[in-house]
Design a protein around this motif. Structure first.
Motif, PDB file in Angstrom:
ATOM      1  N   ASP A  52     -34.035 -57.837  23.994  1.00  0.00           N
ATOM      2  CA  ASP A  52     -34.183 -56.909  22.874  1.00  0.00           C
ATOM      3  C   ASP A  52     -33.649 -57.579  21.621  1.00  0.00           C
ATOM      4  O   ASP A  52     -32.450 -57.643  21.390  1.00  0.00           O
ATOM      5  CB  ASP A  52     -33.444 -55.600  23.128  1.00  0.00           C
ATOM      6  N   LYS A  53     -34.582 -58.097  20.842  1.00  0.00           N
ATOM      7  CA  LYS A  53     -34.239 -58.662  19.537  1.00  0.00           C
ATOM      8  C   LYS A  53     -35.000 -57.876  18.471  1.00  0.00           C
ATOM      9  O   LYS A  53     -35.753 -58.423  17.679  1.00  0.00           O
ATOM     10  CB  LYS A  53     -34.592 -60.154  19.505  1.00  0.00           C
TER      11      LYS A  53
ATOM     12  N   ARG B 259     -34.065 -44.951  26.654  1.00  0.00           N
ATOM     13  CA  ARG B 259     -33.825 -46.210  27.354  1.00  0.00           C
ATOM     14  C   ARG B 259     -34.182 -46.021  28.825  1.00  0.00           C
ATOM     15  O   ARG B 259     -33.373 -45.558  29.608  1.00  0.00           O
ATOM     16  CB  ARG B 259     -32.358 -46.646  27.217  1.00  0.00           C
TER      17      ARG B 259
ATOM     18  N   ARG C 147     -32.315 -54.009  32.551  1.00  0.00           N
ATOM     19  CA  ARG C 147     -31.252 -54.090  31.546  1.00  0.00           C
ATOM     20  C   ARG C 147     -31.286 -55.423  30.811  1.00  0.00           C
ATOM     21  O   ARG C 147     -31.624 -56.456  31.377  1.00  0.00           O
ATOM     22  CB  ARG C 147     -29.887 -53.854  32.210  1.00  0.00           C
ATOM     23  N   VAL C 148     -30.925 -55.350  29.541  1.00  0.00           N
ATOM     24  CA  VAL C 148     -30.926 -56.537  28.689  1.00  0.00           C
ATOM     25  C   VAL C 148     -30.038 -57.609  29.319  1.00  0.00           C
ATOM     26  O   VAL C 148     -28.921 -57.330  29.770  1.00  0.00           O
ATOM     27  CB  VAL C 148     -30.448 -56.175  27.271  1.00  0.00           C
TER      28      VAL C 148
ATOM     29  N   HIS D 288     -25.994 -59.314  22.640  1.00  0.00           N
ATOM     30  CA  HIS D 288     -24.912 -58.345  22.523  1.00  0.00           C
ATOM     31  C   HIS D 288     -25.307 -56.938  22.971  1.00  0.00           C
ATOM     32  O   HIS D 288     -24.488 -56.018  22.875  1.00  0.00           O
ATOM     33  CB  HIS D 288     -24.396 -58.329  21.077  1.00  0.00           C
ATOM     34  N   ARG D 289     -26.532 -56.747  23.478  1.00  0.00           N
ATOM     35  CA  ARG D 289     -26.916 -55.446  24.014  1.00  0.00           C
ATOM     36  C   ARG D 289     -26.719 -55.375  25.519  1.00  0.00           C
ATOM     37  O   ARG D 289     -27.074 -54.383  26.158  1.00  0.00           O
ATOM     38  CB  ARG D 289     -28.360 -55.126  23.641  1.00  0.00           C
TER      39      ARG D 289
ATOM     40  N   GLU E 158     -25.483 -51.932  27.834  1.00  0.00           N
ATOM     41  CA  GLU E 158     -25.775 -50.628  27.242  1.00  0.00           C
ATOM     42  C   GLU E 158     -26.221 -49.641  28.323  1.00  0.00           C
ATOM     43  O   GLU E 158     -26.849 -50.003  29.310  1.00  0.00           O
ATOM     44  CB  GLU E 158     -26.841 -50.760  26.157  1.00  0.00           C
TER      45      GLU E 158
END
Length: 594
Positions: free
Chosen positions: A288-289, A407, A451-452, A456-457, A460
């Protein structure tokens, strides 16, 4: 006992220069019955070493557990490497990335918001210590100086792309040494000045990760690693895919030229990947960017050995290159038989609603929890509630359902009829509900799509974040159900209803049928004509399928196929025109841009 160490110019095995020719092979992505086959084929390509990550979350889905059974028997995997006469490199993380769910971190690690991962934070370090206490004895007893295959251990993973906490790295070193690991330690980073400086310590041997421009990247690495052997510890020979995009491939001859340049410079190498394998079940990661991109089920990676273990064009091209620098066995792999072509009538069906009682325990909650707050870290959750009638019986009053954040994917139903889908990658947060003069049931089926695994995610929470409101009024009083598929996909009796051949399938529902195939022979399930869902063979979760592509097949390891009757179950979220499934001769991983 043999000794392995890092010399002034070379890796040294019993005092003699040794070039590492390694290939990445993740035991947790390959059916354990095929570990020996894949390791053997690595040696036939000319490799002398196998590298693997360790997926903390697979071994420890719940805190206080450490599963090493079946496909998680790392000790057996390393023993098979040794039996093949090869060496091993172990990369335990704790963070591994690897396009793997949560980068290898267990979901429970983030239950306490005070936990600070990938840094010297007490709660996190305590959890890491528990992990290492279980893992390291398995590795320590299989080190080269104890008669085993393990020659190197990596500290963290591409840490310079994330942080620069030197205290954290030193504590990882201390924990690893205290766990009995005596072989040399390495770090890995992309060869930029910042990443190499931030991601290692002076006493650790630095390696690089790259797939091209070897001379330039090795020069950068040498400027930070003044002595000792140069090593590309991730030589990228392909790439991974995400849903809705193309299948990534790289030209075999171009990759071979890059490998040749690397070896000509005298460097050691770990080919990432030698054999990618499969993200079975719910194990794929995501990126996720700015746009959420979940990784597909296949982790073929366009590697030398395909997802089903066949030597591809890169296998032969790399083998020829390696033969210029090291002995290569005369033996070559034998080609496997094509997959059996079969038609399966999925002649039984049960809707999600009728199966709900078998899928787990429904719990009443007031405010809508995240999946993580209920201790669910993968898969699907179903949330249901009652909503009031629209005041205007003419049906002209607007009702808009709004979610803080999805999500990752939410299907919305009113009185079990599909209303729409909210998708994270589209940044959807609202949709219109049909007007009605009667009270109605509202159901939301939420899918954690992976999940990412990078950035930095990581960590979550999943689910419907921030609650659900209708026309500005928050909804309370929900029933929550975590979908546990076992009782529905394995031996369920008195649940399914018959379907005639050729009937349409409406979702969300489970459909199943039986088939006979040659025992032990790989199969390839075509998902053409189906929408989105999960596929199971004999109760084993093969992974996700989606009409978005690029892949339109799922790999079925022959080890799952038994003599006589086999069972196929699809959990189809949307629908299909006919209740027919096909097994085809080989994989179809989708269109490419090459």
């Amino acid at each position: 006992m043999p000794e392995f160490r890092i010399g002034d110019n070379d890796f040294l095995l019993d005092g003699q220069p040794f070039r590492i020719l390694s290939g990445a092979l993740h035991y947790f992505r390959v059916h354990p019955d095929y570990w020996a086959d894949r390791i053997h084929k690595a040696r036939l390509m000319g490799l002398n070493t196998i590298e693997t990550y360790v997926a903390w979350n697979e071994h420890s889905p719940k805190r206080g557990t450490f599963d090493t059974s079946g496909g998680l028997d790392l000790g057996r995997f390393l023993d098979l490497v040794a039996a093949e006469g090869m060496y091993a490199i172990v990369r335990p993380g704790p963070f591994i990335c690897a396009e793997w769910d949560n980068g290898g971190f267990p979901g429970w690690l983030f239950s306490d918001p005070a936990v600070g991962v990938r840094r010297d934070e007490p709660l996190y370090m305590a959890a890491v210590a528990e992990y290492f206490e279980e893992l390291l004895p398995i590795v320590a007893s299989r080190q080269i100086d104890r008669g085993g295959p393990v020659i190197l251990m990596q500290i963290e993973n591409e840490y310079g792309a994330y942080g620069d906490d030197k205290s954290y790295l030193r504590k990882l070193v201390e924990l690893t040494r205290a766990g009995g690991i005596t072989v040399p330690f390495t770090t890995i980073d992309q060869p930029t000045d910042q990443m190499l400086a931030d991601g290692s310590l002076p006493e650790l041997h630095k390696t690089g990760s790259f797939g091209s421009r070897a001379a330039e990247r090795l020069a950068t690495l040498r400027s930070h690693q003044k002595t000792g052997p140069l090593m590309c510890a991730e030589f990228w020979d392909g790439w991974f895919d995400h849903w809705g995009a193309h299948h990534h491939v790289t030209d075999a001859q171009d990759s071979a030229r890059e490998l040749d340049a690397l070896l000509a410079a005298g460097a050691s190498v770990n080919i990432y990947m030698f054999h990618g394998g499969t993200n079975f079940g719910f194990t794929n990661g995501a990126n996720d960017k700015g746009v959420f991109q979940p990784t597909v089920t296949s982790y073929d990676y366009d590697a030398p050995l395909t997802e089903s273990g066949e030597p591809g064009e890169k296998f032969w091209a790399f083998r020829e290159v390696i033969s210029r620098y090291a002995p290569v066995p005369d033996e070559v792999p034998e080609a496997s038989a094509a997959g059996a072509e079969l038609e399966v009538v999925l002649d039984e069906r049960v809707s999600l609603w009728d199966a709900a009682g078998r899928l787990g325990e429904t719990v009443a909650v007031d405010a809508l929890p995240t999946m993580d707050e209920r201790g669910q870290f993968r898969g699907f959750a179903l949330y249901t509630t009652e909503i009031d009638a629209v005041a205007d019986a003419s049906g002209h009053v607007d009702r808009v359902l709004t979610v803080g954040e999805v999500r990752d994917r939410a299907q919305v139903f009113v009185d079990r009829a599909p209303v729409g889908v909210l998708q994270r990658d589209h940044h959807d947060v609202s949709l219109s509900l049909p007007a009605s003069s009667d009270a109605a049931s509202l159901a939301i089926l939420v899918e954690d799509q992976g999940r990412v695994n990078y950035g930095h995610r990581i960590g979550e929470h999943k689910g419907l974040i921030g609650g659900v409101s209708i026309s500005g009024e928050e909804i309370a009083g929900w029933s929550a159900l975590e979908l546990d598929f076992d009782a529905v996909v394995s031996g369920a009796t008195g649940l399914y209803e018959p379907l005639e051949v050729g009937q349409a399938v409406t979702g969300p529902s489970f459909v199943r049928g039986s088939f006979t195939a040659p025992a032990g022979r790989d199969l390839f399930l075509s998902t053409d004509g189906w929408g989105k869902g999960q596929a199971f063979v004999n109760g084993f979760n093969l992974g996700r399928y989606w009409s978005r592509g690029p892949a339109t097949t799922l790999y079925v390891p022959g080890a799952l196929v038994r003599e006589g009757r086999n069972e196929l179950v699809l959990f189809e979220l949307h629908g299909a025109a006919r209740n027919i499934a096909l097994f085809v001769a080989g994989s179809s991983l989708g269109h490419t841009d090459y």
